[in-house]
Design a protein around this motif. Structure first.
Motif, PDB file in Angstrom:
ATOM      1  N   GLU A  61       0.843  -1.200   0.000  1.00  0.00           N
ATOM      2  CA  GLU A  61       0.000   0.000   0.000  1.00  0.00           C
ATOM      3  C   GLU A  61       0.879   1.252   0.000  1.00  0.00           C
ATOM      4  O   GLU A  61       0.643   2.189  -0.763  1.00  0.00           O
ATOM      5  N   ALA A  62       1.919   1.276   0.851  1.00  0.00           N
ATOM      6  CA  ALA A  62       2.819   2.433   0.899  1.00  0.00           C
ATOM      7  C   ALA A  62       3.592   2.563  -0.409  1.00  0.00           C
ATOM      8  O   ALA A  62       3.816   3.681  -0.898  1.00  0.00           O
ATOM      9  N   TRP A  63       4.020   1.444  -0.983  1.00  0.00           N
ATOM     10  CA  TRP A  63       4.735   1.464  -2.256  1.00  0.00           C
ATOM     11  C   TRP A  63       3.872   2.105  -3.337  1.00  0.00           C
ATOM     12  O   TRP A  63       4.311   3.010  -4.043  1.00  0.00           O
ATOM     13  N   ASP A  64       2.637   1.671  -3.441  1.00  0.00           N
ATOM     14  CA  ASP A  64       1.737   2.210  -4.446  1.00  0.00           C
ATOM     15  C   ASP A  64       1.438   3.692  -4.182  1.00  0.00           C
ATOM     16  O   ASP A  64       1.487   4.523  -5.093  1.00  0.00           O
ATOM     17  N   ARG A  65       1.155   4.015  -2.936  1.00  0.00           N
ATOM     18  CA  ARG A  65       0.793   5.393  -2.583  1.00  0.00           C
ATOM     19  C   ARG A  65       1.950   6.362  -2.829  1.00  0.00           C
ATOM     20  O   ARG A  65       1.771   7.407  -3.453  1.00  0.00           O
ATOM     21  N   LEU A  66       3.127   6.018  -2.341  1.00  0.00           N
ATOM     22  CA  LEU A  66       4.269   6.918  -2.470  1.00  0.00           C
ATOM     23  C   LEU A  66       4.656   7.144  -3.924  1.00  0.00           C
ATOM     24  O   LEU A  66       4.934   8.283  -4.332  1.00  0.00           O
ATOM     25  N   THR A  67       4.684   6.090  -4.716  1.00  0.00           N
ATOM     26  CA  THR A  67       5.098   6.258  -6.112  1.00  0.00           C
ATOM     27  C   THR A  67       4.049   7.023  -6.910  1.00  0.00           C
ATOM     28  O   THR A  67       4.402   7.840  -7.767  1.00  0.00           O
ATOM     29  N   ALA A  68       2.765   6.783  -6.630  1.00  0.00           N
ATOM     30  CA  ALA A  68       1.718   7.537  -7.325  1.00  0.00           C
ATOM     31  C   ALA A  68       1.784   9.016  -6.946  1.00  0.00           C
ATOM     32  O   ALA A  68       1.687   9.900  -7.806  1.00  0.00           O
ATOM     33  N   GLN A  69       1.943   9.286  -5.643  1.00  0.00           N
ATOM     34  CA  GLN A  69       2.065  10.678  -5.195  1.00  0.00           C
ATOM     35  C   GLN A  69       3.289  11.345  -5.812  1.00  0.00           C
ATOM     36  O   GLN A  69       3.213  12.479  -6.291  1.00  0.00           O
ATOM     37  N   ALA A  70       4.399  10.660  -5.800  1.00  0.00           N
ATOM     38  CA  ALA A  70       5.651  11.253  -6.257  1.00  0.00           C
ATOM     39  C   ALA A  70       5.608  11.580  -7.744  1.00  0.00           C
ATOM     40  O   ALA A  70       5.975  12.684  -8.164  1.00  0.00           O
ATOM     41  N   ALA A  71       5.166  10.620  -8.557  1.00  0.00           N
ATOM     42  CA  ALA A  71       5.106  10.874  -9.996  1.00  0.00           C
ATOM     43  C   ALA A  71       4.102  11.979 -10.318  1.00  0.00           C
ATOM     44  O   ALA A  71       4.376  12.864 -11.130  1.00  0.00           O
ATOM     45  N   GLY A  72       2.949  11.927  -9.659  1.00  0.00           N
ATOM     46  CA  GLY A  72       1.937  12.947  -9.923  1.00  0.00           C
ATOM     47  C   GLY A  72       2.387  14.328  -9.491  1.00  0.00           C
ATOM     48  O   GLY A  72       2.232  15.303 -10.235  1.00  0.00           O
ATOM     49  N   PHE A  73       2.975  14.430  -8.302  1.00  0.00           N
ATOM     50  CA  PHE A  73       3.392  15.737  -7.801  1.00  0.00           C
ATOM     51  C   PHE A  73       4.559  16.291  -8.616  1.00  0.00           C
ATOM     52  O   PHE A  73       4.600  17.482  -8.933  1.00  0.00           O
ATOM     53  N   ALA A  74       5.520  15.439  -8.958  1.00  0.00           N
ATOM     54  CA  ALA A  74       6.653  15.900  -9.757  1.00  0.00           C
ATOM     55  C   ALA A  74       6.192  16.374 -11.122  1.00  0.00           C
ATOM     56  O   ALA A  74       6.710  17.345 -11.674  1.00  0.00           O
ATOM     57  N   ARG A  75       5.179  15.707 -11.682  1.00  0.00           N
ATOM     58  CA  ARG A  75       4.624  16.148 -12.959  1.00  0.00           C
ATOM     59  C   ARG A  75       3.905  17.486 -12.819  1.00  0.00           C
ATOM     60  O   ARG A  75       4.101  18.401 -13.610  1.00  0.00           O
ATOM     61  N   GLU A  76       3.042  17.570 -11.808  1.00  0.00           N
ATOM     62  CA  GLU A  76       2.241  18.787 -11.637  1.00  0.00           C
ATOM     63  C   GLU A  76       3.115  20.008 -11.418  1.00  0.00           C
ATOM     64  O   GLU A  76       2.829  21.086 -11.921  1.00  0.00           O
ATOM     65  N   THR A  77       4.176  19.830 -10.645  1.00  0.00           N
ATOM     66  CA  THR A  77       5.029  20.968 -10.308  1.00  0.00           C
ATOM     67  C   THR A  77       6.202  21.109 -11.258  1.00  0.00           C
ATOM     68  O   THR A  77       6.900  22.123 -11.223  1.00  0.00           O
ATOM     69  N   GLY A  78       6.425  20.106 -12.118  1.00  0.00           N
ATOM     70  CA  GLY A  78       7.524  20.189 -13.068  1.00  0.00           C
ATOM     71  C   GLY A  78       8.894  20.164 -12.420  1.00  0.00           C
ATOM     72  O   GLY A  78       9.800  20.859 -12.865  1.00  0.00           O
ATOM     73  N   VAL A  79       9.056  19.368 -11.352  1.00  0.00           N
ATOM     74  CA  VAL A  79      10.355  19.303 -10.670  1.00  0.00           C
ATOM     75  C   VAL A  79      11.278  18.427 -11.511  1.00  0.00           C
ATOM     76  O   VAL A  79      11.375  17.220 -11.326  1.00  0.00           O
ATOM     77  N   LEU A  80      11.952  19.074 -12.444  1.00  0.00           N
ATOM     78  CA  LEU A  80      12.714  18.360 -13.458  1.00  0.00           C
ATOM     79  C   LEU A  80      13.838  17.525 -12.872  1.00  0.00           C
ATOM     80  O   LEU A  80      14.155  16.449 -13.379  1.00  0.00           O
ATOM     81  N   SER A  81      14.443  18.001 -11.777  1.00  0.00           N
ATOM     82  CA  SER A  81      15.618  17.322 -11.244  1.00  0.00           C
ATOM     83  C   SER A  81      15.305  15.929 -10.708  1.00  0.00           C
ATOM     84  O   SER A  81      16.197  15.089 -10.635  1.00  0.00           O
TER      85      SER A  81
END
Length: 899
Positions: free
Chosen positions: A570-590
């Motif tokens: 559950e944590a694996w799925d949640r963290l990776t979904a949050q991370a990819a979505g947030f990095a996309r939304e904010t454009g954190v290129l690094s």
């Protein structure tokens, strides 16, 4: 612009005509013209612009402007900015801030890239748009990143993006884009072109030698004979030894420039250092220098420059030859004149850059101005530009204290810009000046971080511990984060680390614990290293519960392997979904490439291999565009489950070699695990066992139980029953403590393979029931395959067919071809005919179409879908039309049912 006939360029012109035909048909095209200096790339660009069916925008990289953020991109986009109001607000704001038109939070490169993509699409709405970028090898860093990103995303916008770049080149960003080589002319065409500039008849052998030495380079054929006397022409070019063509052309232009009057030479220097081609600005600067406009005459007569509405050089080499051949005093005088006439309110950064180059020695006023320019660059997302401004500011600082502060800031900016190689020298310069204890600790921390970036396996952990110790009395939270980085570096080194993990953990244990996610992770991992798995469970479980990737994106790199270690799907799925979505939304290129591959890994095990492949491709594109690479685990995993042995080994074997060279033990474990997956899928169990043994010989965080599962399966299928049983007991130490459904399911499967025969069927059924079907469907399918194989060997063929058919269908639908073939062989052995799936059906959705369809079915608008997937709304609409046709639907309302 009228088109002209270009001698000897029939194939190149035909390719450009095809590009324009695609453009008229509504398709986008990207093309890189690659060739040596003088090969004729600019002439081909001129032809393309003259034949374009719609508006044309042009830009060019300028060698002297490579450190000014967005310099070339802003020039390219300036004619299109009247479309700015048509962009979604986040994109509009990002582009406005990036170009310095508005104040705001620093935009990340991806959001600016999406804004430029949308701007191009809007500009092409009324007709095809041609965007031309000359001298791409001299683009500033931010323009390179954005334009390469856009080039990889153009699809159905009717936009042509055409680059011209020198070859050979170390240019990385254009790698992988469609290329057209621009080579020398044929001998016949070269002779004909040469005849147009020769002063009279010459010996045929001399002509042949000139053609051979220039290798058909058009500019060389036109320029090098100019100014040569009869004696020189009689011996060709006569210089001993090969000289690069760009060097010869430079020498030729420098010779012609040297023949001009002094005031004309200075005028050319001023024009070369003012890259926008602003004629009124040039005249004002020349007036400061006491040079009249008439000085331009000799240069124009010589064909070196045209001064009309804008300044245009005969060739970019004339520009570089003009300023490179100038005396230092002349260069400083011209920079000073340009700085004096540039409006400090309109272009403060360009003015500061000229002032910096006009300074003959330390100048605190200029250094302070550069520091302010660095702040503006950072506010626009230009980290590379900020680093350049700060580095020059440090050089011009007369006071040791601000010099040290600026050098440290420049080092930090280079690190954040993804250029760690520049960090050590700047940190050494910073340490010469007086630094307070906190700044000195920051130097050591940054030096260690840069070292880890440059070489993950050597020395970084111990260096980070030194920095963390200094920070303990100054900033406890920073000290904990640094210890966590040090522990992460040591765990990455793993088995090749010579006890680094224990050294770091012992040092970290002396620090007061923290209740935030970083503090809990540090406490838990310290216990994991020094005590045992069971002792680490409490703080690590609390850390995962408290960890939100949207608030702690910088901790995902360690949070994901911890989730693996704790069997917390559950944590694996949640963290990776949050991370990819947030990095996309904010454009954190690094961090986006890594976040996408983390998410891809979760999708692989959820059986969504097509979506995972799309994310891996996206991460690879971003990695090539930025120089930042994602985690290799998902690409390895994809190839292993697809059973693609040669491609998988071609990727893994070099990684294995690099891991040993750089002492990256964790990467060794990753390679060994995926090799065992590959060979288990192919049914080559002895090879799978050989790959799994070294993987499980060391307890790498998050990998060990994965490797142990592969070892147990391979050992059981290879007849190594004792080794399989021992593996199941080793696994029980972790699974019994973790107590999650994932852990219980994994242990049940291990016991089914290696335990007493009387319990086998019960354990298989437990594994299938306990494993989380939604998030670990690939593992469930593997459990059914193993159960079916056991049933067949127990002569229960009808029951075996049920499990094997389920596994075969699941693997086939997922795209896990290696395991699908294994399941198919077993089904055939039960007497069932297996109808293999043929090539992709015509109506099958591509991974990108599937993503778009799902988002559309969820009610997202085209601009919203484009923002998530970094596509223009017009490309989204184009893909949706194809989706409707493939699925046989006519509206978005019907999508959910069709999917």
């Amino acid at each position: 612009m009228p088109t002209v006939t270009l001698r000897g360029r029939r194939q190149e012109l035909a390719e450009l005509d095809r590009l324009l035909a695609d453009l008229r048909a509504g398709r986008s095209r990207v093309l890189v013209l690659r060739g040596e200096a003088g090969a004729g790339k600019t002439a081909l660009l001129d032809h393309l612009c003259g034949a374009a069916p719609g508006p044309v925008v042009r830009s060019a990289g300028v060698e002297s402007e490579t450190e000014i953020a967005y310099a070339a991109l802003q020039q390219l986009c300036a004619p299109l900015m009247h479309h700015l109001d048509q962009l979604p607000e986040p994109q509009r704001s990002a582009l406005s801030v990036g170009f310095g038109l508005a104040a705001g939070d620093p935009p990340d490169a991806l959001l600016v890239g999406l804004a430029v993509l949308s701007l191009f699409a809007e500009a092409a709405a009324d007709g095809p748009l041609v965007c031309v970028v000359d001298d791409a090898q001299w683009l500033d860093r931010m323009s390179e990143v954005i334009l390469t990103f856009v080039a990889r995303r153009l699809d159905a916008e009717s936009v042509a993006l055409v680059f011209a770049a020198r070859s050979p080149s170390d240019e990385q960003l254009l790698a992988g884009l469609p290329e057209m080589p621009v080579t020398g002319l044929s001998d016949a065409d070269a002779r004909a072109l040469l005849d147009t500039v020769l002063p009279g008849p010459i010996d045929e052998r001399v002509r042949d030698r000139i053609v051979a030495e220039t290798q058909g380079n058009p500019l060389a054929l036109l320029e090098l004979p100019r100014g040569l006397g009869p004696a020189e022409l009689a011996f060709g070019f006569g210089g001993p030894g090969p000289v690069p063509m760009a060097g010869r052309l430079d020498q030729g232009f420098q010779r012609r420039i040297a023949e001009l009057p002094p005031e004309t030479r200075t005028l050319l220097v001023a024009a070369a250092l003012e890259p926008v081609g602003d004629v009124p600005l040039l005249w004002r600067a020349l007036e400061r220098l006491g040079i009249a406009p008439e000085a331009a005459g000799p240069a124009q007569v010589a064909g070196l420059v045209e001064i009309g509405a804008r300044v245009r050089f005969r060739h970019p080499l004339v520009r570089s030859a003009s300023w490179q051949s100038a005396e230092p005093a002349t260069l400083r005088a011209v920079h000073r004149a340009l700085a004096d006439v540039i409006d400090p309110h309109q272009e403060p950064d360009r003015r500061a850059w000229h002032r910096a180059h006009a300074a003959a020695g330390p100048d605190e006023a200029v250094a302070a101005e550069l520091e302010r320019s660095a702040g503006r660059a950072l506010s626009r997302g230009g980290r590379s530009a900020a680093a350049a401004f700060l580095e020059r500011a440090a050089e011009l600082s007369s006071d040791p204290k601000p010099r040290a502060t600026r050098a440290l800031a420049a080092a930090r900016a280079h690190f954040l810009a993804g250029v760690p190689a520049r960090v050590p020298d700047l940190l050494a310069a910073a340490e010469i000046g007086p630094l307070d204890p906190l700044a000195q600790a920051g130097v050591e921390r940054l030096r260690a971080q840069a070292a880890f970036w440059l070489n993950h396996g050597r020395d970084a952990a111990r260096a980070l511990v030194t920095a963390a110790r200094r920070l303990e009395e100054l900033d406890l939270a920073a000290a904990r984060e640094t210890y966590l980085s040090a522990l992460g570096a040591a765990l990455h080194t793993g088995r090749l680390g010579d006890g680094d993990a224990r050294l770091v953990a012992e040092a970290a244990r002396a620090v007061a614990p923290g209740d935030d996610p970083a503090g809990l992770l540090l406490t838990g991992l310290t216990s994991w290293v020094l005590d045992d798995f069971r002792a680490s469970l409490g703080p690590l479980t609390r850390a995962l519960a408290a960890l939100d990737a949207r608030e702690n994106l910088n901790l995902v790199w360690i949070g994901v392997p911890v989730a693996h270690e704790l069997f917390d799907d559950e944590a694996w799925d949640r963290l990776t979904a949050q991370a990819a979505g947030f990095a996309r939304e904010t454009g954190v290129l690094s961090v986006l490439p890594s976040m996408l591959t983390f998410r891809a890994g979760a999708l692989v095990h959820a059986g969504r291999l097509a979506e995972a492949a799309e994310l891996v491709g996206e991460a690879d594109t971003l990695g090539r565009a930025t120089g930042l690479v994602g985690q290799p685990s998902a690409p390895f995993n994809l190839l292993a489950y697809r059973g693609a042995e040669r491609p998988a080994l071609d990727l893994m074997e070099p990684a294995e070699h690099d891991a040993r060279t750089r002492a990256e033990g964790r990467l060794l474990a990753l390679v060994g695990h995926n090799k065992s997956v590959l060979y288990n899928g192919l049914g080559r169990y002895p090879e799978a066992l050989a790959a799994a043994r070294p993987t499980t010989a060391y307890a790498d965080l998050g990998f060990w139980h994965w490797g142990l599962g592969e070892l147990i399966e391979a050992a059981a299928r290879s007849g190594a029953a004792t080794e399989a049983a021992e593996g199941a007991e080793r696994l029980r130490e972790r699974t019994s403590a973790a107590g999650t459904p994932w852990a219980a399911g994994v242990q049940a499967l291990a016991d089914a393979l290696a335990g007493p025969g009387a319990q086998t069927e019960k354990k298989f059924r437990e594994a299938i029931e306990l494993l989380p079907a939604e998030r670990l469907s690939l593992m469930v399918a593997r459990a059914r395959l193993l159960f079916g194989e056991w049933l067949r060997r127990d002569n229960r063929r009808a029951e075996a067919r049920t499990e094997l058919r389920s596994a075969y269908d699941a693997f086939s639908a997922m795209g896990a071809a290696g395991f699908a073939e294994r399941a198919g062989r077993e089904l055939t052995a039960t007497g069932e005919t297996v109808r293999k799936r043929g090539p992709e059906a015509r109506d099958e959705l591509t991974p990108q179409e599937s993503q778009i369809a799902r988002l559309a079915a969820a009610g997202r608008t085209n601009p919203e879908i484009g923002a998530v997937l970094f596509l223009s709304p017009r490309t989204v609409e184009w893909h949706l039309r194809k989706v409707f046709g493939k699925l046989g639907v006519t509206s978005r309302r019907e999508l959910a049912g069709a999917l």
